[in-house]
Design a protein around this motif. Structure first.
Motif, short mmCIF file in Angstrom:
data_model
loop_
_atom_site.label_atom_id
_atom_site.label_comp_id
_atom_site.label_asym_id
_atom_site.label_seq_id
_atom_site.Cartn_x
_atom_site.Cartn_y
_atom_site.Cartn_z
N THR A 180 0.85 -1.19 0.00
CA THR A 180 0.00 0.00 0.00
C THR A 180 0.88 1.24 0.00
O THR A 180 1.85 1.32 0.75
N VAL A 181 0.54 2.20 -0.85
CA VAL A 181 1.26 3.48 -0.89
C VAL A 181 0.24 4.59 -0.64
O VAL A 181 -0.72 4.75 -1.41
N ARG A 182 0.44 5.35 0.44
CA ARG A 182 -0.48 6.44 0.77
C ARG A 182 -0.09 7.69 -0.02
O ARG A 182 1.09 8.03 -0.13
N ASN A 183 -1.09 8.39 -0.53
CA ASN A 183 -0.88 9.66 -1.21
C ASN A 183 -1.11 10.76 -0.19
O ASN A 183 -2.25 11.04 0.20
N VAL A 184 -0.01 11.37 0.29
CA VAL A 184 -0.10 12.30 1.41
C VAL A 184 0.43 13.68 1.03
O VAL A 184 1.56 13.80 0.52
N THR A 185 -0.35 14.69 1.29
CA THR A 185 0.07 16.08 1.10
C THR A 185 0.78 16.55 2.36
O THR A 185 0.30 16.35 3.48
N LEU A 186 1.94 17.18 2.18
CA LEU A 186 2.75 17.65 3.30
C LEU A 186 2.74 19.17 3.35
O LEU A 186 2.29 19.84 2.41
N ILE A 194 12.92 25.94 2.28
CA ILE A 194 13.54 24.73 2.85
C ILE A 194 12.45 23.72 3.18
O ILE A 194 11.27 24.07 3.34
N PHE A 195 12.86 22.46 3.28
CA PHE A 195 11.97 21.38 3.74
C PHE A 195 12.82 20.47 4.62
O PHE A 195 13.89 20.03 4.21
N THR A 196 12.35 20.21 5.84
CA THR A 196 13.14 19.45 6.80
C THR A 196 12.42 18.20 7.28
O THR A 196 11.23 18.01 7.00
N PHE A 197 13.15 17.40 8.03
CA PHE A 197 12.56 16.21 8.66
C PHE A 197 11.44 16.63 9.60
O PHE A 197 10.40 15.96 9.69
N ASP A 198 11.62 17.77 10.29
CA ASP A 198 10.57 18.29 11.16
C ASP A 198 9.30 18.57 10.37
O ASP A 198 8.18 18.24 10.79
N ASP A 199 9.48 19.20 9.20
CA ASP A 199 8.31 19.52 8.38
C ASP A 199 7.55 18.25 8.01
O ASP A 199 6.31 18.21 8.03
N TYR A 200 8.32 17.21 7.65
CA TYR A 200 7.71 15.92 7.26
C TYR A 200 6.93 15.31 8.42
O TYR A 200 5.75 14.94 8.28
N VAL A 201 7.60 15.18 9.57
CA VAL A 201 6.95 14.51 10.71
C VAL A 201 5.75 15.31 11.21
O VAL A 201 4.67 14.76 11.47
N LEU A 202 5.90 16.63 11.34
CA LEU A 202 4.79 17.45 11.79
C LEU A 202 3.62 17.39 10.81
O LEU A 202 2.45 17.40 11.21
N SER A 203 3.94 17.29 9.51
CA SER A 203 2.87 17.17 8.51
C SER A 203 2.09 15.88 8.70
O SER A 203 0.85 15.86 8.59
N LEU A 204 2.82 14.77 8.96
CA LEU A 204 2.14 13.49 9.15
C LEU A 204 1.32 13.47 10.43
O LEU A 204 0.19 12.96 10.45
N GLN A 205 1.86 14.04 11.50
CA GLN A 205 1.18 13.97 12.79
C GLN A 205 0.00 14.94 12.91
O GLN A 205 -0.87 14.76 13.76
N ASN A 206 -0.02 15.94 12.04
CA ASN A 206 -1.05 16.98 12.15
C ASN A 206 -1.78 17.22 10.83
O ASN A 206 -2.11 18.35 10.49
N GLN A 207 -2.05 16.15 10.11
CA GLN A 207 -2.75 16.27 8.84
C GLN A 207 -4.09 17.00 9.00
O GLN A 207 -4.41 17.92 8.23
N VAL A 208 -4.85 16.61 9.99
CA VAL A 208 -6.17 17.20 10.18
C VAL A 208 -6.06 18.66 10.62
O VAL A 208 -6.71 19.57 10.06
N GLU A 209 -5.21 18.93 11.62
CA GLU A 209 -5.06 20.27 12.15
C GLU A 209 -4.53 21.25 11.12
O GLU A 209 -4.91 22.43 11.08
#
Length: 580
Positions: A180-186, A194-209
């Motif tokens: 399965t491959v999820r299509n995720v907007t970050l 810039i784009f960082t690891f923080d940006d990635y993780v925060l995007s995943l953890q706060n998709q709804v917010e």
């Protein structure tokens, strides 16, 4: 600061990483060690006083705070970003990613079965994400097949780590058919560029917010690995992952196997980068490992997790060693730093420390059982085999690769005989049918060749190459017996003889015998050949008793009376009675 990885194939690749990032790694790692002696960071190959320090039951909250960062909803420990030079440089990675976007061949069923182990949904799972910043073009439909194919490559690399095991990554397969491959907007790259690891993780953890998607990626039984599209211009690294500094061996106690989400990312569609970051997520490389850099990597090249990361080992004068042959994608090339498939020997570091093979994100180790030959015809060392006989081999499981090049019959001179070879899948029997009648009294050798292109089972596990020999007949026979069978009035002083139809070996006083038929007592005698004939004579040491029955026995067998090719005579007995 220079970063060096193993030559591939023969040159040393050098590159730079920001001094600030390296300093953070060094300072954090030094702070974690329970010692004031900086020499403890050096390997045992340096001065004897420089020994690695084993850490057990660490305070993860303190370690994470020192090592990297705390972000919303979970605490992450990260070794910092892996530079592109660790994987061959940006040019190489861009070329690889571009190549992966080309046409992707249909995956073999065996690969999909491995990817979707145990229905593909139960327990801990590696969840694959196609991520794209909100202000970049979403290419999910184009990238789905290449991303899936890359995960197959990552899994194949794990399987290749040890041919005797069949361990796989536990990818999430919601359809039970393919990863399965999820299509995720970050979060967008935005004006800061810039784009960082923080940006990635925060995007995943706060998709709804953040208004990016309907689901937050926070499952406690997930390892999230993301290929993030179109960030190579704003993310100057290869990828990044998190890790737990806990080298306790017990999977039930080790923080690398607990219940929490973990995250990795790659800016390139590249197998070594993705496999490397997953390696960090499952606990490679612990600071106490024999070849640890004390910065999350190792220095024993060539190896998936090894490169000069500028960590404490290198900062204090350590250098790369090159003792591992093969590609940079090798997983723990000596099976002693972070991955040992199976039970490590007592002397191995991984016998008493965290072994990533015990990660819940990998399938349990199953020893690969190679196919074997369960029935042979003719039998090994069989004799008196019919000259028109076929040779057959019955396998323990279904096999493939049976052909005239993998099943061959040779004569004593080593010449391969012309033959037809066939395989019956329902009975698992391979048959070799010689084109011509075999020669009489001749020893032939049958060989079965295993290997990745030879005889192997349906999963590709090869047969251990084997073979056996047999000897064709006919069997020798006794053409004349003296005295004849059932004779009466035989001379008490005459010899007993047996004439064979061909030259013989093994005829002696133990295989050509005479006994008193009534008492069973053996009659001492001398056995000899009559000149150059095929007649053998038994000459009793004394005159035989009168009017007495005697039994003659010629005993055949592999160590008994046999012809010169080794074919034994059938054991034969006859009786006669002496005269007055």
């Amino acid at each position: 600061m220079n970063f060096v990885r193993a030559p591939k194939p023969s040159r040393i690749i050098r590159r730079s990483l920001a001094v600030l990032a390296v300093g953070a790694i060094v300072a954090a790692s030094v702070a974690l060690l329970p010692t004031n002696d900086a020499s403890a960071l050096l390997p045992s190959s340096l001065p004897p006083s420089a020994q690695a320090v084993v850490q057990t039951a660490p305070d993860l909250a303190k370690i994470c705070a020192r090592l990297k960062r705390t972000v919303a909803k979970t605490t992450l420990c990260s070794h910092g970003p892996d530079p592109v030079g660790a994987f061959g440089g940006a040019t190489k990675l861009k070329q690889t990613s571009a190549g992966e976007e080309q046409g992707v061949a249909v995956a073999p069923a065996s690969e999909l079965t491995a990817l979707c182990s145990a229905t593909g949904v139960s327990g801990k799972r590696i969840e694959v994400i196609y991520g794209v910043p909100q202000d970049r073009t979403n290419r999910f439909s184009t990238m789905l097949a290449p991303v899936r194919d890359m995960m197959r490559q990552v899994n194949n690399n794990l399987e290749a780590a040890d041919a005797a095991t069949s361990q796989n990554y536990r990818f999430l397969c919601t359809n039970g058919v393919d990863v399965t491959v999820r299509n995720v907007t970050l979060s967008p790259v935005g004006s800061d560029g810039i784009f960082t690891f923080d940006d990635y993780v925060l995007s995943l953890q706060n998709q709804v917010e953040f208004g990016l998607g309907p689901v937050n990626y926070l499952q406690n039984d997930r390892l999230y690995i993301a290929y993030i599209d179109q960030i190579q211009d704003v993310y100057p690294f290869g990828g990044q992952g998190e890790l737990s500094i806990d080298d306790q061996p017990n999977p039930a106690a080790n923080a690398n196997n607990d219940s929490r989400p973990r995250y990795s990312m790659s800016a390139y569609l590249d197998m070594p980068v993705i496999a490397h970051e997953i390696g960090h997520n499952i606990g490679a490389v612990q600071d106490s490992a024999p070849h640890s850099s004390k910065g999350g990597h190792c220095y024993d090249e060539a190896d998936l997790m090894c490169y000069d990361d500028g960590g404490p080992y290198f900062a204090l004068g350590g250098t790369l060693t090159f003792t591992c042959a093969g590609a940079d994608s090798a997983i723990d090339c000596h099976d002693e730093d972070y991955y040992y498939p199976g039970t490590p020997p007592a002397s191995n570091y991984l016998a008493t420390h965290w072994n990533t093979a015990n990660s819940g994100f990998l399938t349990p180790i199953v020893l690969a059982v190679p196919p074997i030959v369960t029935v042979k015809s003719p039998l090994t060392l069989a004799t008196r085999v019919a000259q028109t006989a076929n040779v057959t081999a019955t396998f323990s499981t279904a096999v493939q690769g049976v052909s005239t090049t993998t099943m061959r019959l040779k004569n004593p001179a080593g010449a391969v005989l012309a033959a037809a070879v066939s395989y019956n899948a329902s009975t698992r029997v391979a048959t070799l049918n010689p084109t011509a009648t075999l020669s009489a009294d001749t020893k032939y050798s049958l060989s079965l060749t295993g290997g990745v292109t030879g005889i192997r089972d349906a999963a590709g596990i090869p047969l251990r190459s084997t073979g056996w020999s047999f000897t064709t007949g006919p069997a020798p026979t006794i053409s004349t017996r003296t005295p004849a069978s059932g004779a009466t009035g035989a001379s008490r002083s005459a010899s007993v003889s047996a004439t064979f139809n061909e030259g013989m070996a093994g005829v002696s006083a133990s295989t050509f015998t005479l006994k008193n038929a009534t008492t069973g007592a053996s009659i001492p005698a001398v056995v000899s050949r009559s000149g150059t004939t095929n007649q053998w004579i038994l000459n009793p040491n004394s005159t035989l008793a009168a009017r007495t029955g005697f039994t003659v026995t010629v005993t055949g067998g592999t160590s008994g009376a046999r012809d010169l090719a080794g074919n034994p005579v059938s054991t034969s007995t006859w009786k006669f009675t002496t005269g007055s």
